[in-house]
Design an enzyme around this catalytic site. Structure first.
Site, PDB file in Angstrom:
ATOM      1  N   ASP A   1       0.815  -1.219   0.000  1.00 51.66           N
ATOM      2  CA  ASP A   1       0.000   0.000   0.000  1.00 51.66           C
ATOM      3  C   ASP A   1       0.848   1.269   0.000  1.00 51.66           C
ATOM      4  O   ASP A   1       2.016   1.243   0.398  1.00 51.66           O
ATOM      5  CB  ASP A   1      -0.859   0.051   1.278  1.00 51.66           C
ATOM      6  CG  ASP A   1      -2.031  -0.901   1.216  1.00 51.66           C
ATOM      7  OD1 ASP A   1      -2.049  -1.767   0.325  1.00 51.66           O
ATOM      8  OD2 ASP A   1      -2.927  -0.775   2.077  1.00 51.66           O
TER       9      ASP A   1
ATOM     10  N   HIS B   1       3.718  -2.249   3.192  1.00 50.39           N
ATOM     11  CA  HIS B   1       3.821  -0.906   2.609  1.00 50.39           C
ATOM     12  C   HIS B   1       5.154  -0.771   1.889  1.00 50.39           C
ATOM     13  O   HIS B   1       6.201  -1.025   2.503  1.00 50.39           O
ATOM     14  CB  HIS B   1       3.697   0.150   3.704  1.00 50.39           C
ATOM     15  CG  HIS B   1       2.366   0.110   4.411  1.00 50.39           C
ATOM     16  ND1 HIS B   1       2.101  -0.773   5.429  1.00 50.39           N
ATOM     17  CD2 HIS B   1       1.227   0.804   4.199  1.00 50.39           C
ATOM     18  CE1 HIS B   1       0.844  -0.608   5.829  1.00 50.39           C
ATOM     19  NE2 HIS B   1       0.286   0.351   5.101  1.00 50.39           N
TER      20      HIS B   1
HETATM   21 NI    NI Z   1      -2.571   3.232   3.370  1.00 49.82          NI
END
Ligand code: NI
Length: 426
Positions: free
Chosen positions: A42, A183
């Site tokens: 993400d 991430h």
């Molecule tokens: Ni996010």
């Protein structure tokens, strides 16, 4: 005698393996026994994403990238690379706001602005969506034009900026069908995730995109519905039968590669699978590639299979053995030093270009071409540069869009059909 004994042992092993697979009930589809994981990244892309893509490609792993609009608008080349290399490009909204605090109009704009970037990069339209913080209410569900994807494994990598901890948390949480959150904006998350990938692959897990995870589990995800995982529900299709390579065969005539596939099938160069499917978007394997080029060159299945049967992983009843023999004898596709051929491995675009160039030289055609025209020329391997240059010069292989060659991309059956048709001068 030795060979016969070895074959018997192989057959026995195959029988044993078959009997160990989970039972399949009549209406549950195929259960290939695979353990699947979907790794998701993400908030990127970031300066780390291209390096991550290199590492994923080296492992043959596909992931899903939920991109943030502010970052995505800075990295259009990375977005295209994500798509070209078979990953799933997905939507994490433009400004990363808590959507549950926004009006319906604002939610729709947060989503559509990123969709524009994804569409420009050649990604899905509509692309899957992940709401920032996983915050979803009725308004978000109503505004979402695609499935809403949360997760079932959260290593909390944004908090623990330590690769070893990220690795440990991912491995500890992993379970069949899991969607793993990570991430690609933190330097520590990437080595942590990659170490976990290596650990989990060693444990027999296969990494797929979120979309492929659903397809292979027979799930057709719906817009506005929230998903966190896709456990084995009795349908567990092998690679290539769902997901990345899935194409609705009732719509074949609308596929961009239909004419080329039809051309090659009529001439017997390409064949449908045992169930009569054309599988235009399925990656071509080494044995299929050998068969297509052999048949294109007029080789029949009476061709002696001896060379192919020297490989320990080409069984005596392999229908493509004569063609593998021909391809090896001609020096087009070479086996591995440990006497294996890896018949079901796929080919990268740069490998394919090299084989194609050898083939043309065998037929007395040579051309010199430069790879410098491609914006990703630096990523083409040294051994492949001559072949890529030659195939480009001869118009046999085209760039992957955006002026790139995409050396580590894979080739589909429809793409092989297109190349054969071009070689036939059509
Ligand atoms: Ni996010």
């Amino acid at each position: 005698m030795n060979r016969i004994r070895r074959l018997c042992a192989l057959l026995l092993a195959a029988l044993l393996l078959t009997s160990l697979l989970p039972a399949v009930s009549a209406d549950s589809g195929t259960d290939c026994g695979a353990k699947l994981l979907a790794l998701t990244f993400d908030d990127g892309p970031s300066i780390y994403t291209d390096g991550l893509l290199d590492e994923l490609a080296a492992r043959g792993v596909h992931a899903t990238f939920f991109v943030n609009g502010v970052n995505a608008s800075l990295y259009p080349d990375t977005l295209r690379r994500i798509v070209d290399e078979g990953h799933q490009l997905a939507n994490h909204t433009y400004n990363h706001k808590e959507l549950t605090s926004l009006s319906s109009d604002s939610i729709a704009r947060e989503i559509s602005a990123v969709q524009t970037l994804i569409t420009e990069a050649g990604g899905d339209d509509p692309a899957y969506i992940r709401a920032p913080y996983g915050s979803i209410n009725a308004a978000v569900r109503a505004a979402a034009p695609a499935p809403l994807i949360n997760w079932s494994v959260d290593p909390v990598d944004w908090k623990y900026r330590n690769a070893a901890t990220v690795r440990q948390n991912i491995v500890a949480g992993a379970h069949d069908g899991a969607i793993i959150l990570c991430h690609d904006i933190h330097a520590t998350s990437i080595p942590g995730a990659l170490m976990a990938v290596d650990d989990l692959m060693a444990m027999g897990y296969e990494f797929v995109t979120v979309q492929e995870l659903f397809y292979r589990r027979g799930v057709d995800p719906q817009p506005g519905v929230v998903y966190t995982s896709a456990p084995n529900n009795g349908v567990n299709l092998p690679a290539g039968q769902g997901g990345q390579g899935y194409f609705d065969e009732t719509q074949l005539e609308s596929h961009w590669g239909y004419a080329a596939m039809d051309f090659c099938m009529c001439r017997g160069w390409l064949e449908p699978d045992a169930e009569g499917r054309w599988l235009p978007d399925v990656w071509v394997t080494r044995q299929e590639f050998a068969a297509a080029f052999a048949r294109f060159s007029g080789i029949q299945d009476l061709y002696p299979a001896d060379l192919a049967l020297q490989f320990t992983d080409v069984p005596a009843d392999c229908v493509n053995a004569p063609y593998i023999s021909w391809a090896c004898g001609a020096g087009l596709i070479i086996g591995y030093p440990d006497s294996t051929f890896h018949p079901d491995d796929t080919l990268t675009r740069e490998q394919m270009a090299t084989i194609l160039a050898r083939y043309m030289q065998m037929r007395g055609v040579y051309a010199e071409g430069s790879v410098e025209r491609y914006t990703d020329a630096a990523r083409i391997s040294g051994w492949a540069r001559e072949g890529v240059g030659m195939c480009t010069e001869l118009g046999l292989l085209q760039g992957a869009g955006g002026g790139r060659f995409n050396p580590l991309g894979r080739l589909t059956r429809a793409e092989i059909a297109t190349i054969l048709m071009r070689m036939a001068g059509e």
